[in-house]
Design a protein around this motif. Sequence first.
Motif, PDB file in Angstrom:
ATOM      1  N   ALA A 142       0.830  -1.209   0.000  1.00 29.15           N
ATOM      2  CA  ALA A 142       0.000   0.000   0.000  1.00 29.15           C
ATOM      3  C   ALA A 142       0.859   1.251   0.000  1.00 29.15           C
ATOM      4  O   ALA A 142       0.573   2.227  -0.727  1.00 29.15           O
ATOM      5  CB  ALA A 142      -0.928  -0.013   1.210  1.00 29.15           C
ATOM      6  N   GLU A 143       1.936   1.260   0.789  1.00 33.23           N
ATOM      7  CA  GLU A 143       2.794   2.444   0.849  1.00 33.23           C
ATOM      8  C   GLU A 143       3.555   2.644  -0.454  1.00 33.23           C
ATOM      9  O   GLU A 143       3.712   3.778  -0.928  1.00 33.23           O
ATOM     10  CB  GLU A 143       3.766   2.330   2.024  1.00 33.23           C
ATOM     11  N   VAL A 144       4.053   1.546  -1.041  1.00 33.16           N
ATOM     12  CA  VAL A 144       4.726   1.655  -2.350  1.00 33.16           C
ATOM     13  C   VAL A 144       3.749   2.199  -3.388  1.00 33.16           C
ATOM     14  O   VAL A 144       4.091   3.068  -4.201  1.00 33.16           O
ATOM     15  CB  VAL A 144       5.294   0.290  -2.790  1.00 33.16           C
ATOM     16  N   ASN A 145       2.526   1.685  -3.384  1.00 30.15           N
ATOM     17  CA  ASN A 145       1.508   2.158  -4.323  1.00 30.15           C
ATOM     18  C   ASN A 145       1.242   3.643  -4.163  1.00 30.15           C
ATOM     19  O   ASN A 145       1.196   4.402  -5.144  1.00 30.15           O
ATOM     20  CB  ASN A 145       0.209   1.374  -4.127  1.00 30.15           C
ATOM     21  N   LYS A 146       1.060   4.083  -2.923  1.00 37.58           N
ATOM     22  CA  LYS A 146       0.744   5.489  -2.666  1.00 37.58           C
ATOM     23  C   LYS A 146       1.872   6.410  -3.128  1.00 37.58           C
ATOM     24  O   LYS A 146       1.632   7.486  -3.670  1.00 37.58           O
ATOM     25  CB  LYS A 146       0.471   5.696  -1.184  1.00 37.58           C
ATOM     26  N   LEU A 147       3.128   5.986  -2.924  1.00 38.21           N
ATOM     27  CA  LEU A 147       4.267   6.791  -3.360  1.00 38.21           C
ATOM     28  C   LEU A 147       4.297   6.950  -4.879  1.00 38.21           C
ATOM     29  O   LEU A 147       4.846   7.924  -5.401  1.00 38.21           O
ATOM     30  CB  LEU A 147       5.572   6.163  -2.876  1.00 38.21           C
ATOM     31  N   GLN A 148       3.702   5.987  -5.597  1.00 35.05           N
ATOM     32  CA  GLN A 148       3.631   6.057  -7.056  1.00 35.05           C
ATOM     33  C   GLN A 148       2.304   6.645  -7.536  1.00 35.05           C
ATOM     34  O   GLN A 148       2.021   6.636  -8.732  1.00 35.05           O
ATOM     35  CB  GLN A 148       3.826   4.659  -7.650  1.00 35.05           C
ATOM     36  N   GLY A 149       1.492   7.140  -6.609  1.00 32.92           N
ATOM     37  CA  GLY A 149       0.230   7.766  -6.995  1.00 32.92           C
ATOM     38  C   GLY A 149      -0.883   6.800  -7.309  1.00 32.92           C
ATOM     39  O   GLY A 149      -1.870   7.172  -7.969  1.00 32.92           O
ATOM     40  N   VAL A 150      -0.771   5.556  -6.848  1.00 38.94           N
ATOM     41  CA  VAL A 150      -1.779   4.534  -7.122  1.00 38.94           C
ATOM     42  C   VAL A 150      -2.690   4.386  -5.904  1.00 38.94           C
ATOM     43  O   VAL A 150      -2.231   4.334  -4.763  1.00 38.94           O
ATOM     44  CB  VAL A 150      -1.113   3.191  -7.461  1.00 38.94           C
ATOM     45  N   ASP A 151      -3.981   4.286  -6.150  1.00 32.60           N
ATOM     46  CA  ASP A 151      -4.978   4.204  -5.094  1.00 32.60           C
ATOM     47  C   ASP A 151      -5.008   2.805  -4.501  1.00 32.60           C
ATOM     48  O   ASP A 151      -5.566   1.874  -5.088  1.00 32.60           O
ATOM     49  CB  ASP A 151      -6.355   4.579  -5.660  1.00 32.60           C
ATOM     50  N   SER A 152      -4.408   2.621  -3.327  1.00 34.30           N
ATOM     51  CA  SER A 152      -4.417   1.358  -2.600  1.00 34.30           C
ATOM     52  C   SER A 152      -4.373   1.656  -1.117  1.00 34.30           C
ATOM     53  O   SER A 152      -3.701   2.602  -0.690  1.00 34.30           O
ATOM     54  CB  SER A 152      -3.213   0.485  -2.975  1.00 34.30           C
ATOM     55  N   SER A 153      -5.061   0.847  -0.331  1.00 37.37           N
ATOM     56  CA  SER A 153      -5.039   1.021   1.123  1.00 37.37           C
ATOM     57  C   SER A 153      -5.389  -0.298   1.785  1.00 37.37           C
ATOM     58  O   SER A 153      -5.995  -1.183   1.168  1.00 37.37           O
ATOM     59  CB  SER A 153      -6.027   2.106   1.561  1.00 37.37           C
ATOM     60  N   VAL A 154      -5.005  -0.433   3.051  1.00 38.00           N
ATOM     61  CA  VAL A 154      -5.332  -1.625   3.822  1.00 38.00           C
ATOM     62  C   VAL A 154      -6.638  -1.378   4.566  1.00 38.00           C
ATOM     63  O   VAL A 154      -6.790  -0.364   5.249  1.00 38.00           O
ATOM     64  CB  VAL A 154      -4.207  -1.981   4.802  1.00 38.00           C
ATOM     65  N   ILE A 155      -7.579  -2.313   4.424  1.00 37.41           N
ATOM     66  CA  ILE A 155      -8.877  -2.180   5.089  1.00 37.41           C
ATOM     67  C   ILE A 155      -9.060  -3.314   6.087  1.00 37.41           C
ATOM     68  O   ILE A 155      -8.407  -4.362   5.985  1.00 37.41           O
ATOM     69  CB  ILE A 155     -10.033  -2.159   4.072  1.00 37.41           C
ATOM     70  N   ASP A 156      -9.943  -3.107   7.056  1.00 43.68           N
ATOM     71  CA  ASP A 156     -10.148  -4.103   8.113  1.00 43.68           C
ATOM     72  C   ASP A 156     -11.311  -5.037   7.755  1.00 43.68           C
ATOM     73  O   ASP A 156     -12.020  -4.824   6.764  1.00 43.68           O
ATOM     74  CB  ASP A 156     -10.381  -3.410   9.457  1.00 43.68           C
ATOM     75  N   PRO A 157     -11.530  -6.104   8.553  1.00 41.56           N
ATOM     76  CA  PRO A 157     -12.601  -7.070   8.244  1.00 41.56           C
ATOM     77  C   PRO A 157     -13.986  -6.449   8.141  1.00 41.56           C
ATOM     78  O   PRO A 157     -14.815  -6.908   7.334  1.00 41.56           O
ATOM     79  CB  PRO A 157     -12.517  -8.061   9.409  1.00 41.56           C
TER      80      PRO A 157
END
Length: 424
Positions: A142-157
């Motif tokens: 998620a952090e690598v994605n965000k640094l490249q401007g890509v929409d990704s995040s970790v979500i909970d159950p």
Amino acid sequence: MSRNGQRTPRYSAWSLVRHGLGAGGEWGRAFRHHTPRQAYDVVIIGGGVHGLATAHYLAENHGITNIAVLEKSYIGSGGSGRNTAILRSNYLTPEGVRFYDRSVKLYEHLAADLNFNVMFSQRGHMTLAHNDSSLRTMHWRAEVNKLQGVDSSVIDPGEIKKLVPYMDVSASTRYPILGALYHPPGGIIRHDAVVWGYARSADAHGVHIHQKTEVVGIDVTSNRVTGVRTADGRRISAPVVVNCTAGWSTLISDMVGVDMPVQTFPLQAAVTEPVKPFLDTVVVSGTLHTYVSQTDRGELVFGASVDPFASYSTRGSLDFVEGLAGHVLELMPALSKMRLLRQWAGLCDMTPDYSPIMGLTPVEGFFVDVGWGTYGFKAGPVSGEAMAACIAHGKPPEIIAAFGLDRFEEGRLVGEKGAAAVGH
């Protein structure tokens, strides 16, 4: 009319209705049949999405139209027609994220660019984490994605349950779900539509597409490509030959004496009977080695990781179905009554670092776009665009510079196993 002035067929809404009712006459051919010329400026081996996209962008972006695409079967008969058509860009390395993000962006406008409905549905892509190690990897990605401007995040159950109500997120399961990497731009597409859209556009630019034309040899003189030989006894002269094959990439490269660090494995998939749409998101579990999505027709498409042995077999196996069914039901027990309709397999060329091999080779005029593992269809547009630029300018553009063949000798690996081992 395409951007370079070439005419492509267009149909009004009324003409489409008339054709559908059988009153509109014959449909025009998507691409024409040609007698092979004795010489071309570029010969592309492989009539899948990579070969056709390379031909399209050579013509569209660089004005190179004297091109032959040689396919030993019919277009899209290989990996382009045997994949599960999932698109995403949430990879692990900065090089991979930039590369696949460009492909997603090209896919977003592909229907308009080709004047062909490729049915891209950006419904979101979810990669589940079942243990602490997997969850750390999801945060990393998620952090690598965000640094490249890509929409990704970790979500909970809880958030996972809202997106996929049928998912079992309770703590009492054998493989409890701790979280997931959620990637909203991901989704699914019609792979056959992509292949036909690129073929139609390439043909409109003057590219010759030759089906049932197997390459059996490549001629090299003084370390430079001079042409190819086909199974029907033809010799076609060309100063540039591009290997865009999957499953057979090492055999083609062996014809010019270029060794490829590639092994070929079957990748199996299966599809169920159609049901009312209920699964909006693509769901992947690396721990369970499975993924599932629902098509616009209502079928559930399942897949797993590659088979554990190298092979050229494209037949399904009972062992795969049994293992797949058990893992899917771990995630969504409510699917137990659904019936499986069919299964199939495709061939995947795996490299040591799970990244492709693209660009120039030690043999002048011989280019490669191979080693795509389980993720080649995602990269079709960007690969075609980048390979066209590489051929036109004689050097790889920055976006594929990290994927050169020489990286294995020099130790510059692009390790994508953490995001591509199950890779869907």
